[in-house]
Scaffold this active site. Structure first.
Site: not given
Ligand SMILES: [Zn+2]
Length: 220
Positions: A158, A116, A95, A97, A211, A76
């Site tokens: 995905h 929130y 990234h 899953h 924050y 990716e």
């Molecule tokens: Zn992926």
């Protein structure tokens, strides 16, 4: 070794992803960038996070050309590069899953502000249209949907992509989005979750800008 600190951050946050239950095995990928030098350190393809060491992390420039590394970068790499090229405020990308975010991604259902904490990602988490994994089409869809302001998007059928000023921030956002995704799934099993209004989300997002930042405390 180029980008030693960044490579270590990729290794550390890969393990954090596993420990936090955001991924298993070799699922997902992560990167961080050195904007001054125009370089990115990205996890390699197909190495389990618990076996990853800094030397395995691949360094490329923002055109995607290899700078240092023996292994193949994550498949990716395309959307990582596209996001860094589009947004100067992005220094880290995660990234996953993760189960609940991916559940909603498979329904093509964006996450509304029913809690929130979604504010770490923006006023909502939109869904990027489906593209085959590892393709330019997916990179294009992720970049378009992330736009100028969002800090997370679901990838249809995905998973999830979260971005931040650095890797800890991107990781934190991925964790909070997964939490809200879970609450959203569970709340819908009982009834109709109530979303917060636009004004309130604008207030929350403003508060999140400061924050956790403590005055007079030395950085780690
Ligand atoms: Zn992926």
């Amino acid at each position: 070794m180029v980008l030693e600190e960044e490579r270590q951050a990729v290794v550390d946050h890969g393990m954090r992803m596993v420990r936090a239950g955001l991924t298993t095995g070799t699922g997902g990928n992560l990167s961080c960038s050195d904007r001054v030098r125009g370089l990115m350190a990205i996890s390699p393809s197909g190495v389990p996070y618990d076996a990853l060491n800094p030397r395995d992390v691949v360094v490329v420039n923002l055109d995607g050309n290899l700078v240092e590394g023996d292994l193949k970068p994550s498949s990716e790499i395309g959307f990582h590069l596209a996001l860094y090229r589009q947004r100067a405020d992005i220094g880290g990308i995660v990234h996953t899953h993760s189960v609940y975010a991916t559940t909603l991604a498979c329904l093509h259902r964006e996450i509304p502000p029913i809690h929130y904490l979604i504010g770490f990602a923006g006023p909502k988490v939109p869904v990027a249209p489906y593209g085959t994994f590892g393709t330019d089409a997916l990179a294009h869809n992720v970049r378009q949907t992330m736009g100028a302001d969002h800090h997370a998007v679901l990838l249809a059928n995905h998973g999830l992509v979260a971005v931040g000023a650095d890797l800890p921030q991107a990781f934190n956002t991925a964790e909070e989005v997964e939490f809200v995704a879970r609450i959203f799934c569970q709340a819908q099993a009982i009834g109709d979750p109530v979303a917060l209004g636009e004004d309130e989300m604008a207030r929350v997002i403003e508060k999140f800008k400061t924050y956790g930042k403590q005055d007079n405390v030395r950085g780690r």
